[in-house]
Design a protein around this motif. Sequence first.
Motif, short mmCIF file in Angstrom:
data_model
loop_
_atom_site.label_atom_id
_atom_site.label_comp_id
_atom_site.label_asym_id
_atom_site.label_seq_id
_atom_site.Cartn_x
_atom_site.Cartn_y
_atom_site.Cartn_z
N SER A 75 0.82 -1.18 -0.05
CA SER A 75 -0.03 -0.03 0.05
C SER A 75 0.86 1.23 -0.03
O SER A 75 2.15 1.14 0.47
N PRO A 76 0.31 2.42 -0.42
CA PRO A 76 1.05 3.70 -0.45
C PRO A 76 1.39 4.00 0.90
O PRO A 76 2.47 4.54 1.30
N ASP A 77 0.70 3.76 1.88
CA ASP A 77 0.83 3.97 3.34
C ASP A 77 2.19 3.22 3.75
O ASP A 77 2.89 3.78 4.45
N ARG A 78 2.26 2.02 3.54
CA ARG A 78 3.41 1.12 3.86
C ARG A 78 4.90 1.51 3.18
O ARG A 78 5.51 1.65 3.88
N VAL A 79 4.40 1.87 2.20
CA VAL A 79 5.82 2.44 1.28
C VAL A 79 6.16 3.87 2.13
O VAL A 79 7.49 3.84 2.55
N ARG A 80 5.29 4.77 2.43
CA ARG A 80 5.73 5.63 3.41
C ARG A 80 6.61 5.43 4.74
O ARG A 80 7.43 5.95 5.29
N VAL A 81 5.78 4.59 5.43
CA VAL A 81 6.41 4.02 6.87
C VAL A 81 7.56 3.37 6.64
O VAL A 81 8.34 3.68 7.41
N TRP A 82 7.87 2.49 5.57
CA TRP A 82 9.13 1.60 5.43
C TRP A 82 10.05 2.61 4.96
O TRP A 82 11.28 2.60 5.37
N ALA A 83 9.75 3.78 4.22
CA ALA A 83 10.61 4.79 3.68
C ALA A 83 11.12 5.68 5.01
O ALA A 83 12.16 5.91 5.31
N ALA A 84 10.11 5.89 5.89
CA ALA A 84 10.67 6.48 7.25
C ALA A 84 11.64 5.91 8.10
O ALA A 84 12.50 6.30 8.59
N ASN A 85 11.14 4.20 8.07
CA ASN A 85 12.08 3.54 8.93
C ASN A 85 13.42 3.39 8.34
O ASN A 85 14.49 3.13 8.97
N TYR A 86 13.49 3.39 7.04
CA TYR A 86 14.82 3.65 6.36
C TYR A 86 15.51 4.64 6.40
O TYR A 86 16.64 5.01 5.70
N SER A 87 14.94 5.70 7.05
CA SER A 87 15.80 7.05 7.12
C SER A 87 15.67 7.90 5.84
O SER A 87 16.64 8.56 5.26
N CYS A 88 14.77 7.56 4.82
CA CYS A 88 14.50 8.17 3.44
C CYS A 88 13.79 9.42 3.68
O CYS A 88 12.49 9.08 3.90
N TYR A 89 14.31 10.36 3.27
CA TYR A 89 13.26 11.62 3.32
C TYR A 89 13.23 12.35 2.26
O TYR A 89 12.88 13.61 2.31
N ASP A 90 13.62 11.91 1.23
CA ASP A 90 13.43 12.57 -0.26
C ASP A 90 11.97 12.45 -0.93
O ASP A 90 11.33 11.28 -1.33
N ARG A 91 11.21 13.49 -0.51
CA ARG A 91 9.71 13.56 -0.45
C ARG A 91 9.14 13.27 -2.08
O ARG A 91 8.21 12.40 -2.19
N ASP A 92 9.67 13.67 -2.93
CA ASP A 92 9.47 13.70 -4.27
C ASP A 92 9.69 12.02 -4.65
O ASP A 92 8.78 11.54 -5.37
N TYR A 93 10.84 11.65 -4.24
CA TYR A 93 11.07 10.19 -4.68
C TYR A 93 9.99 9.17 -3.72
O TYR A 93 9.26 8.45 -4.64
N ILE A 94 9.56 9.59 -2.56
CA ILE A 94 8.83 8.66 -1.75
C ILE A 94 7.44 9.05 -2.53
O ILE A 94 6.66 7.87 -2.67
N ASP A 95 7.07 9.95 -2.83
CA ASP A 95 5.57 10.28 -3.37
C ASP A 95 5.36 9.44 -4.76
O ASP A 95 4.65 8.84 -5.25
N ALA A 96 6.37 9.54 -5.31
CA ALA A 96 6.64 8.69 -6.74
C ALA A 96 6.21 7.12 -6.38
O ALA A 96 5.46 6.62 -7.06
N LEU A 97 7.05 6.75 -5.46
CA LEU A 97 6.72 5.23 -5.00
C LEU A 97 5.51 4.79 -4.72
O LEU A 97 4.95 3.76 -4.89
N ALA A 98 4.96 5.98 -3.81
CA ALA A 98 3.61 5.53 -3.39
C ALA A 98 2.56 5.67 -4.50
O ALA A 98 1.76 4.92 -4.65
N ASP A 99 2.78 6.50 -5.53
CA ASP A 99 2.02 6.47 -6.50
C ASP A 99 1.90 5.11 -7.32
O ASP A 99 0.79 4.43 -7.94
N MET A 100 3.21 4.69 -7.70
CA MET A 100 3.35 3.14 -7.89
C MET A 100 2.82 2.15 -7.24
O MET A 100 1.84 1.24 -7.78
N ALA A 101 2.79 2.28 -6.05
CA ALA A 101 1.81 1.32 -5.20
C ALA A 101 0.59 1.35 -5.40
O ALA A 101 -0.22 0.40 -5.45
#
Length: 286
Positions: free
Chosen positions: A54-80
């Motif tokens: 899910s898009p929400d899980r993508v965002r949670v995992w990204a935060a857990n991995y200390s990834c804070y590239d907002r545009d990158y995360i948004d693009a991955l959430a859209d793919m999900a």
Amino acid sequence: MAVRKPPTERQRRLGAELRRMREHVGLSPAEAAVMHRTDRTTVSNIESGRFGVSPDRVRVWAANYSCYDRDYIDALADMARERRASTAYWWDEYRDMLAAPVLDLAELEYHATALRTAQITHMPGLLQHADYARAVFEEAVPPLVPDDFERKLAFRLQRSCVLDREQRPHCSFIIHEAALRIQFGGRRVVKVQLKHLLEQSERENVSIRVLPFSVGGFPAAASSTLYACGPVPPLDTVQTDTPVGSSFLHAETHLANYRAILDRMEQRALAPAASRDLIDGIVQQM
């Protein structure tokens, strides 16, 4: 139990990006599973694209991995979100009838924000006239049976709809002079194809540049290349043709190398206006 469909290249790419995030912070699948409060099998299945996320899980995992590239995360959430939506795409009607890499190519083109391609011996698939495409498929070995022939021809022609999308990508085509002169289907067919090429070059989102024989050598001369730009540079993808199908590349080094290859080819190619003049000159010779 329903048979699970194999993941598409785009779905595998989403999983690969989540795996890349995990590896970047030095976590094993087992350690990531503990962090995400799930099990190792789920992590592995999501990273391989076998399971959706899910898009929400993508965002949670990204935060857990200390990834804070907002545009990158948004693009991955859209793919999900795409995988979980019920949206039907035009290439879905060809599933179970054409090879998966062919469908993956159409999906890649559809979602790209820009396309750069270099063709050495054939016209770009997105710019092929029906008569020319038919002549190309007639050279298939082994020969295509009639139904498969017509199906692949229809699919090839329908791919060009990406040029007319509401949010159409800018497409930069580098075509070697050899592709302009190889007479698939004979002089009449090639003449029609070249005129079609000139017509397509008038589109605002299409740039055609010819790499003439006179430039001599150039990089990646043995294969054709498609560089599809994603919503953010880390999600770019390179597709190359091989004798047995397509290869999709997205490692950072591969992307950098192919950008450099295409940049060098563009530097040696004729400008768009001069390219049109060369194409028109070949037409006049026929």
